[in-house]
Write an enzyme that holds these catalytic residues in place. Structure first.
Site, PDB file in Angstrom:
ATOM      1  N   LYS A 118      20.114 -39.485  28.469  1.00  0.00           N
ATOM      2  CA  LYS A 118      19.879 -40.079  27.155  1.00  0.00           C
ATOM      3  C   LYS A 118      18.901 -41.227  27.341  1.00  0.00           C
ATOM      4  CE  LYS A 118      22.387 -41.382  22.980  1.00  0.00           C
ATOM      5  NZ  LYS A 118      21.752 -42.628  22.594  1.00  0.00           N
ATOM      6  N   GLU A 177      11.985 -38.519  22.208  1.00  0.00           N
ATOM      7  CA  GLU A 177      12.220 -39.944  22.344  1.00  0.00           C
ATOM      8  C   GLU A 177      10.930 -40.587  22.827  1.00  0.00           C
ATOM      9  OE1 GLU A 177      15.239 -39.951  21.399  1.00  0.00           O
ATOM     10  OE2 GLU A 177      15.780 -42.043  21.670  1.00  0.00           O
ATOM     11  N   LYS A 293      24.980 -30.830  25.505  1.00  0.00           N
ATOM     12  CA  LYS A 293      24.751 -29.919  24.377  1.00  0.00           C
ATOM     13  C   LYS A 293      25.217 -28.516  24.728  1.00  0.00           C
ATOM     14  CE  LYS A 293      20.665 -32.463  22.964  1.00  0.00           C
ATOM     15  NZ  LYS A 293      19.200 -32.526  22.928  1.00  0.00           N
TER      16      LYS A 293
HETATM   17  S1  IVH Z   1      19.785 -34.942  20.593  1.00  0.00           S
HETATM   18  C1  IVH Z   1      21.594 -33.338  16.995  1.00  0.00           C
HETATM   19  N1  IVH Z   1      19.036 -35.537  23.019  1.00  0.00           N
HETATM   20  O1  IVH Z   1      20.112 -40.469  20.809  1.00  0.00           O
HETATM   21  C2  IVH Z   1      21.050 -33.923  18.193  1.00  0.00           C
HETATM   22  N2  IVH Z   1      19.187 -37.288  21.436  1.00  0.00           N
HETATM   23  O2  IVH Z   1      22.525 -40.718  18.684  1.00  0.00           O
HETATM   24  C3  IVH Z   1      20.512 -35.268  18.002  1.00  0.00           C
HETATM   25  N3  IVH Z   1      18.556 -39.466  22.304  1.00  0.00           N
HETATM   26  O3  IVH Z   1      18.703 -40.323  17.614  1.00  0.00           O
HETATM   27  C4  IVH Z   1      19.816 -35.895  19.117  1.00  0.00           C
HETATM   28  N4  IVH Z   1      18.067 -38.800  24.343  1.00  0.00           N
HETATM   29  O4  IVH Z   1      17.221 -40.977  19.543  1.00  0.00           O
HETATM   30  C5  IVH Z   1      19.295 -36.004  21.794  1.00  0.00           C
HETATM   31  N5  IVH Z   1      18.369 -35.908  25.210  1.00  0.00           N
HETATM   32  C6  IVH Z   1      18.623 -36.371  23.980  1.00  0.00           C
HETATM   33  C7  IVH Z   1      18.477 -37.720  23.657  1.00  0.00           C
HETATM   34  C8  IVH Z   1      18.774 -38.149  22.361  1.00  0.00           C
HETATM   35  C9  IVH Z   1      18.131 -39.832  23.515  1.00  0.00           C
HETATM   36  C10 IVH Z   1      18.772 -40.377  21.148  1.00  0.00           C
HETATM   37  C11 IVH Z   1      18.058 -39.934  19.895  1.00  0.00           C
HETATM   38  C12 IVH Z   1      19.110 -39.780  18.844  1.00  0.00           C
HETATM   39  C13 IVH Z   1      20.259 -40.541  19.418  1.00  0.00           C
HETATM   40  C14 IVH Z   1      21.535 -39.839  18.998  1.00  0.00           C
END
Ligand code: IVH
Length: 668
Positions: A118, A177, A293
């Site tokens: 993340k 991101e 995921k």
């Molecule tokens: S997936 C439905 N994957 O985390 C899926 N988010 O709280 C939504 N983020 O707004 C996001 N790394 O800014 C996803 N590998 C990643 C991520 C990621 C950072 C952030 C993103 C999102 C927040 C989710």
């Protein structure tokens, strides 16, 4: 189409494809196959072709990343599919519950996941239509975001065109991101502190601030990066799993989140989480957890979403690296440019596995804003290998015995006066031989345009200062060949060259010498003006603030800065030692001639001479060339195709000369 035009079109197309492929190898795959210089040559060739044939310039050319005009304000963009956020888990138990719930819902014994670091940045959506980047937006409230297309175009790892190798989807809304690597974040904050601007609290804020610039030129100067982790609307891209989609991204030239991998079941999630946590401090960017995921898109659809978060994904967060401790003292630390930074000395406290003893408080404005006092309990946060910072004061823990910090009036390293220039946040030490700044002072002294000592490079300066061979600037002129030869990468010949260069540099001019002293706010133009006004070093050194303000372009602030510099005993001593060593700043005779004091502005091109030539000839007669027209301008010289300056001159009633009259004024 004529043959030549066809050839140009072909060449432009070929160069673009080649540059795009190199971009992807460099910025996305991190595996360049040519040297930077070769790349630059390709880039310049494309630029030259496009300049000569503007019809061939298109928005998706790699030359067109920067240069868009600043916006008045950002437009808004509605996301075709809402950009969701993630539910958090923080313990292995919570992670196991997530897995158990999903398995139960799906009636499966085991679920395959994809784990992605993340990355702590700003969520964005990029729209590619038939392979071309047509829009980019922030997440906003999830439904509508801001249109940041111009800024996203400046990010080197964002392809302006998807790669043609595979099939390009008709429509791809890719999500990812935008982040600032930690090294760039630190550099940026250092620059901001030196410029007296408030530093960013963490890399995420810095990335957000950089993306929200109305002027894309500012964004372009920040080395932002993008990693991709999802999609909105997609037409024409086949993928049955999240992992397949990430692979497709990579083929198209988009960088998936590094270190992502397929995790076959819950146990692998747990192991990967621990491994990533262990690696966290060594990563070049901030990572605050693992996004887990469900890999299969069919299963994702069945799981669906609740209240703006998908049920098929979760953020498994690392422990926050925060702690509470007490400030025992605040000291001023002198940086290499002479800026004094207040640093909190803390009761040592472990934060995320590292014992923290100090925290930079950045500057006095920051201390005032957060109302930080000596003795306060504070909440600390450490981001990556970034120096920890104070998030806030715990006011409820105050006893009343806390004390405010005052910046010392004298430099704690050399004792010289500490000053704060008007309009600046930073306090600086004005000591010319302050040991904290000596390397920088020596480099500045020897630079081109200053004393111009060739061969006195950064590495050598470091050695000279570290080995104690140079304790102030004047020591440079006492260097002997023998100890020099003993230094790293120094032969007999280069040592002899250096001493010869130093010897030669003694014959200098007053403006150059003034520049070399590195007085704040004294650049080339001011140094020249001072020298012309006062004539000698002695008179310049002894001028009062009022006298200094009589010099052109010297206002009260610059005058105060010069006065303070020369009032410092340490500085006068070093200057005397330089003169004793034989440095001779040649006095400047005031310009004479029929055009003394006359200000010229040049607009449009002249047939008989270039612009620098015109400047030389004006100056030779005592006049000056200035950039913009004002009531003080004496003449505007209007050549062929004059710009708006001509209109302004006419409006202000300034005398306008055509080329013929100008030549007559110069005396033929
Ligand atoms: S997936 C439905 N994957 O985390 C899926 N988010 O709280 C939504 N983020 O707004 C996001 N790394 O800014 C996803 N590998 C990643 C991520 C990621 C950072 C952030 C993103 C999102 C927040 C989710």
């Amino acid at each position: 189409m004529a043959r030549a035009a066809r050839d140009v079109a072909k060449e432009v197309k070929r160069l673009r494809a080649e540059i795009q492929a190199h971009n992807a190898r460099y910025y996305v795959l991190d595996a360049p196959t040519i040297a930077d210089a070769e790349y630059d040559a390709l880039f310049r060739r494309l630029q030259a072709l496009e300049e000569a044939h503007p019809a061939h310039r298109t928005a998706d050319s790699p030359t067109q990343r920067v240069g868009a005009k600043p916006l008045e304000k950002f437009g808004t963009v509605r996301h075709r599919h809402p950009m969701l956020s993630l539910a958090n888990v923080t313990t292995p138990e919570e992670m196991a519950e997530f897995d158990a719930r999903a398995r139960k819902f799906l009636g499966l014994a085991r679920i395959e996941y994809v784990g992605e670091p993340k990355v702590d940045g700003v969520a964005v959506e990029l729209v590619y239509e038939r392979g071309r980047l047509t829009a980019a937006s922030t997440r906003g409230d999830g439904t509508t975001g801001e249109d940041i297309t111009q800024n996203v175009r400046t990010i080197r790892s964002v392809p302006l065109r998807l790669q043609d190798g595979g099939r390009v989807p008709k429509l791809l809304e890719v999500r990812g991101e935008v982040f600032l690597p930690i090294a760039a974040f630190r550099r940026l904050n250092r620059e901001r502190e030196e410029a007296g601007q408030a530093p960013f609290a963490n890399p995420r804020n810095a990335a957000a601030g950089s993306l929200k610039q109305l002027d894309p030129g500012v964004t372009a100067a920040r080395p932002l990066d993008l990693v991709c982790h999802g999609a909105g609307e997609v037409v024409g891209l086949e993928a049955k799993t999240h992992w397949d989609m990430l692979q497709a991204f990579a083929r198209l030239g988009l960088k998936p989140v590094p270190k992502s991998r397929v995790l076959e079941k819950l146990e692998e999630v747990t192991l990967f989480f621990a491994a990533l946590d262990g690696e966290r401090d060594r990563l070049p960017y901030e990572v605050d957890g693992l996004v887990v995921k469900v890999n299969d898109f069919g299963l994702q659809r069945r799981l669906g979403e609740i209240s703006r978060s998908p049920r098929w994904a979760v953020a498994y967060k690392f422990k926050p690296r925060q702690a509470v401790t007490r400030i025992e003292r605040i000291v001023a630390s002198v940086g290499r440019t002479g800026v004094l930074t207040p640093v909190a000395e803390l009761e040592p406290v472990p934060v995320g596995g590292v014992t923290v003893r100090n925290a930079s408080l950045h500057n006095m404005d920051e201390i005032a804003r957060k109302d930080i006092r000596i003795g306060d309990h504070v909440l600390l946060e450490r981001a990556g290998d970034v120096i920890p910072y104070v998030v806030k004061v715990l006011e409820e823990k105050r006893t009343g015995a806390e004390k405010r910090f005052r910046m010392p009036k004298h430099c704690p390293v050399c004792g010289a006066e500490v000053v704060r220039a008007e309009g600046e946040v930073a306090y600086r030490c004005v000591g010319l031989s302050c040991p904290a700044q000596l390397k920088q002072s020596v480099r500045f002294f020897a630079a081109r345009g200053a004393m111009d000592v060739e061969g006195l490079g950064e590495k050598l300066v470091d050695q000279l200062v570290e080995q104690g061979l140079v304790k102030d600037l004047a020591d440079l002129y006492r260097l002997e060949e023998e100890p020099l030869v003993a230094l790293e990468r120094m032969g007999k010949k280069s040592a002899a060259n250096l001493t010869a260069q130093l010897e030669r540099s003694k014959q200098t001019t007053l403006p150059r010498f003034l520049i070399a002293l590195g007085i704040r706010q004294v650049g080339e133009a001011t140094a020249k003006a001072l020298a012309e006004h006062f004539g000698t070093l002695e008179r310049t050194m002894n001028a009062s603030e009022e006298e200094l303000q009589e010099v052109r372009d010297v206002g009260p602030e610059v005058a105060a800065s010069i006065r303070r510099f020369f009032a410092e005993r340490q500085n006068r001593k070093v200057i005397q030692r330089l003169l004793d060593a034989g440095v001779k700043p040649a006095a400047v005779t005031r310009p004479k001639g029929p055009l003394v004091g006359k200000k010229f502005v040049l607009t449009g091109g002249l047939d008989s001479m270039t612009r620098p030539e015109a400047q030389r000839r004006i100056e030779a007669l005592g006049g000056r060339l200035v950039a913009s027209v004002s009531k003080e301008t004496d003449y505007v010289v209007a050549g062929a195709e004059p710009g708006s300056k001509l209109a302004k001159a006419e409006k202000l009633g300034v005398a306008v000369l055509d080329e013929k009259k100008f030549l007559r004024l110069l005396g033929g």
